[in-house]
Design a protein around this motif. Structure first.
Motif, PDB file in Angstrom:
ATOM      1  N   LEU A 161     -22.427 -35.640  63.529  1.00 39.31           N
ATOM      2  CA  LEU A 161     -23.107 -34.514  62.779  1.00 39.31           C
ATOM      3  C   LEU A 161     -24.574 -34.797  62.569  1.00 39.31           C
ATOM      4  CD1 LEU A 161     -20.589 -34.686  59.592  1.00 39.31           C
ATOM      5  CD2 LEU A 161     -21.401 -32.515  61.018  1.00 39.31           C
ATOM      6  N   ILE A 162     -25.056 -36.171  62.612  1.00 37.97           N
ATOM      7  CA  ILE A 162     -26.443 -36.439  62.770  1.00 37.97           C
ATOM      8  C   ILE A 162     -27.202 -35.976  64.025  1.00 37.97           C
ATOM      9  CG2 ILE A 162     -27.910 -38.566  62.692  1.00 37.97           C
ATOM     10  CD1 ILE A 162     -25.990 -39.877  60.962  1.00 37.97           C
ATOM     11  N   ALA A 163     -26.470 -36.171  65.024  1.00 33.91           N
ATOM     12  CA  ALA A 163     -26.907 -35.773  66.311  1.00 33.91           C
ATOM     13  C   ALA A 163     -27.187 -34.167  66.465  1.00 33.91           C
ATOM     14  CB  ALA A 163     -25.854 -36.100  67.513  1.00 33.91           C
ATOM     15  N   ILE A 164     -26.024 -33.600  65.804  1.00 32.38           N
ATOM     16  CA  ILE A 164     -26.382 -31.859  66.040  1.00 32.38           C
ATOM     17  C   ILE A 164     -27.458 -31.577  64.945  1.00 32.38           C
ATOM     18  CG2 ILE A 164     -25.244 -29.897  65.005  1.00 32.38           C
ATOM     19  CD1 ILE A 164     -22.416 -31.066  66.027  1.00 32.38           C
ATOM     20  N   ARG A 165     -27.663 -32.336  63.884  1.00 32.12           N
ATOM     21  CA  ARG A 165     -28.693 -31.905  63.004  1.00 32.12           C
ATOM     22  C   ARG A 165     -30.133 -32.217  63.769  1.00 32.12           C
ATOM     23  NH1 ARG A 165     -28.552 -35.395  58.094  1.00 32.12           N
ATOM     24  NH2 ARG A 165     -30.102 -36.739  59.317  1.00 32.12           N
ATOM     25  N   ASN A 166     -30.268 -33.230  64.365  1.00 30.39           N
ATOM     26  CA  ASN A 166     -31.393 -33.692  65.311  1.00 30.39           C
ATOM     27  C   ASN A 166     -31.749 -32.567  66.157  1.00 30.39           C
ATOM     28  OD1 ASN A 166     -31.785 -36.186  63.620  1.00 30.39           O
ATOM     29  ND2 ASN A 166     -30.785 -37.201  65.009  1.00 30.39           N
ATOM     30  N   GLN A 167     -30.810 -32.306  66.943  1.00 30.80           N
ATOM     31  CA  GLN A 167     -31.011 -31.213  67.837  1.00 30.80           C
ATOM     32  C   GLN A 167     -31.382 -29.983  67.212  1.00 30.80           C
ATOM     33  OE1 GLN A 167     -27.172 -30.529  70.177  1.00 30.80           O
ATOM     34  NE2 GLN A 167     -27.057 -32.829  70.661  1.00 30.80           N
TER      35      GLN A 167
ATOM     36  N   ARG B 201     -21.287 -25.468  66.161  1.00 24.89           N
ATOM     37  CA  ARG B 201     -20.667 -26.523  66.289  1.00 24.89           C
ATOM     38  C   ARG B 201     -20.933 -27.333  65.022  1.00 24.89           C
ATOM     39  NH1 ARG B 201     -23.635 -29.580  70.618  1.00 24.89           N
ATOM     40  NH2 ARG B 201     -22.424 -31.383  69.933  1.00 24.89           N
ATOM     41  N   LEU B 202     -21.758 -27.258  64.374  1.00 28.21           N
ATOM     42  CA  LEU B 202     -22.110 -28.194  63.005  1.00 28.21           C
ATOM     43  C   LEU B 202     -20.877 -27.531  61.833  1.00 28.21           C
ATOM     44  CD1 LEU B 202     -23.855 -29.992  61.445  1.00 28.21           C
ATOM     45  CD2 LEU B 202     -25.155 -27.975  60.522  1.00 28.21           C
ATOM     46  N   ASP B 203     -20.646 -26.087  61.930  1.00 27.09           N
ATOM     47  CA  ASP B 203     -19.453 -26.004  60.989  1.00 27.09           C
ATOM     48  C   ASP B 203     -18.211 -26.394  61.487  1.00 27.09           C
ATOM     49  OD1 ASP B 203     -21.407 -24.099  59.538  1.00 27.09           O
ATOM     50  OD2 ASP B 203     -20.798 -22.222  60.418  1.00 27.09           O
ATOM     51  N   LYS B 204     -17.995 -26.633  62.623  1.00 26.64           N
ATOM     52  CA  LYS B 204     -16.757 -27.037  63.248  1.00 26.64           C
ATOM     53  C   LYS B 204     -16.696 -28.623  62.877  1.00 26.64           C
ATOM     54  CE  LYS B 204     -15.888 -23.505  66.404  1.00 26.64           C
ATOM     55  NZ  LYS B 204     -16.128 -23.211  67.613  1.00 26.64           N
ATOM     56  N   GLU B 205     -17.780 -29.258  62.992  1.00 25.65           N
ATOM     57  CA  GLU B 205     -17.807 -30.723  62.917  1.00 25.65           C
ATOM     58  C   GLU B 205     -17.606 -31.097  61.662  1.00 25.65           C
ATOM     59  OE1 GLU B 205     -17.749 -34.065  65.253  1.00 25.65           O
ATOM     60  OE2 GLU B 205     -17.658 -31.972  65.800  1.00 25.65           O
ATOM     61  N   VAL B 206     -18.190 -30.188  60.354  1.00 28.90           N
ATOM     62  CA  VAL B 206     -18.224 -30.473  59.230  1.00 28.90           C
ATOM     63  C   VAL B 206     -16.699 -30.403  58.740  1.00 28.90           C
ATOM     64  CG1 VAL B 206     -18.814 -29.605  56.777  1.00 28.90           C
ATOM     65  CG2 VAL B 206     -20.370 -29.835  58.474  1.00 28.90           C
TER      66      VAL B 206
ATOM     67  N   GLU C 126     -33.184 -19.095  69.297  1.00 30.82           N
ATOM     68  CA  GLU C 126     -32.317 -18.711  68.348  1.00 30.82           C
ATOM     69  C   GLU C 126     -30.903 -18.589  68.627  1.00 30.82           C
ATOM     70  OE1 GLU C 126     -34.070 -15.040  67.399  1.00 30.82           O
ATOM     71  OE2 GLU C 126     -35.701 -15.837  66.193  1.00 30.82           O
ATOM     72  N   GLU C 127     -30.818 -18.367  69.869  1.00 34.99           N
ATOM     73  CA  GLU C 127     -29.094 -18.272  70.275  1.00 34.99           C
ATOM     74  C   GLU C 127     -28.498 -19.708  70.567  1.00 34.99           C
ATOM     75  OE1 GLU C 127     -27.021 -17.435  74.287  1.00 34.99           O
ATOM     76  OE2 GLU C 127     -28.495 -16.082  74.042  1.00 34.99           O
ATOM     77  N   ARG C 128     -29.561 -20.736  71.079  1.00 37.38           N
ATOM     78  CA  ARG C 128     -29.159 -22.003  70.990  1.00 37.38           C
ATOM     79  C   ARG C 128     -29.024 -22.621  69.545  1.00 37.38           C
ATOM     80  NH1 ARG C 128     -30.342 -25.113  75.668  1.00 37.38           N
ATOM     81  NH2 ARG C 128     -30.411 -23.641  77.429  1.00 37.38           N
ATOM     82  N   LEU C 129     -29.633 -22.179  68.586  1.00 38.11           N
ATOM     83  CA  LEU C 129     -29.686 -22.503  67.424  1.00 38.11           C
ATOM     84  C   LEU C 129     -28.402 -22.146  66.456  1.00 38.11           C
ATOM     85  CD1 LEU C 129     -33.266 -22.339  65.688  1.00 38.11           C
ATOM     86  CD2 LEU C 129     -31.567 -24.307  65.514  1.00 38.11           C
ATOM     87  N   MET C 130     -27.907 -20.921  67.064  1.00 39.37           N
ATOM     88  CA  MET C 130     -26.822 -20.204  66.637  1.00 39.37           C
ATOM     89  C   MET C 130     -25.639 -20.997  67.055  1.00 39.37           C
ATOM     90  SD  MET C 130     -27.497 -18.123  64.315  1.00 39.37           S
ATOM     91  CE  MET C 130     -25.864 -17.561  63.927  1.00 39.37           C
ATOM     92  N   ILE C 131     -25.601 -21.456  68.267  1.00 47.54           N
ATOM     93  CA  ILE C 131     -24.511 -22.173  69.107  1.00 47.54           C
ATOM     94  C   ILE C 131     -24.274 -23.655  68.343  1.00 47.54           C
ATOM     95  CG2 ILE C 131     -23.794 -23.583  71.007  1.00 47.54           C
ATOM     96  CD1 ILE C 131     -25.024 -21.266  72.649  1.00 47.54           C
TER      97      ILE C 131
END
Length: 111
Positions: free
Chosen positions: A89-95, A20-25, A11-16
């Motif tokens: 963004l695609i890579a972050i979503r896949n992660q 990152r996703l928010d900043k990348e968007v 869950e902590e990694r998901l929050m990180i």
């Protein structure tokens, strides 16, 4: 991850990744706007030069290309940044998807 996987670690990694996703968007919005501005600048400069030039069609097009080369370059660089950001963004979503799967597995194992 070394050792056993704990639900809170996942869950902590998901929050990180969410941060990152928010900043990348936000960055994507910036580079998409930059690309659109550069594209419009190039097209306007090209068309203006084409209309103001004299000579054959080939000559006018060549002059327009030469005159708008820097604007074309800026557009293509901005376009490359936009595409790279899309891939990020695609890579972050896949992660995130992979971590959700791990999270579900850990949950099912009682971790």
């Amino acid at each position: 991850m070394n050792g056993p996987i704990i639900q809170t670690d996942v869950e902590e990694r998901l929050m990180i990744l969410t941060d990152r996703l928010d900043k990348e968007v936000e960055y994507y919005a910036t580079v998409a706007t930059e690309r659109a501005i550069n594209e419009a600048t190039y097209k306007k400069l090209y068309a203006t030069t084409l209309l103001q030039s004299e000579g054959t069609v080939a000559t006018r097009e060549a002059l327009a290309q030469v005159h708008s080369a820097e604007a074309f370059h800026a557009w293509k660089i901005a376009e490359a940044k936009e595409k790279a950001t899309q891939q990020s963004l695609i890579a972050i979503r896949n992660q995130m998807d992979a971590l959700r799967t791990i999270c579900a597995n850990v949950r099912s194992l009682g971790g």
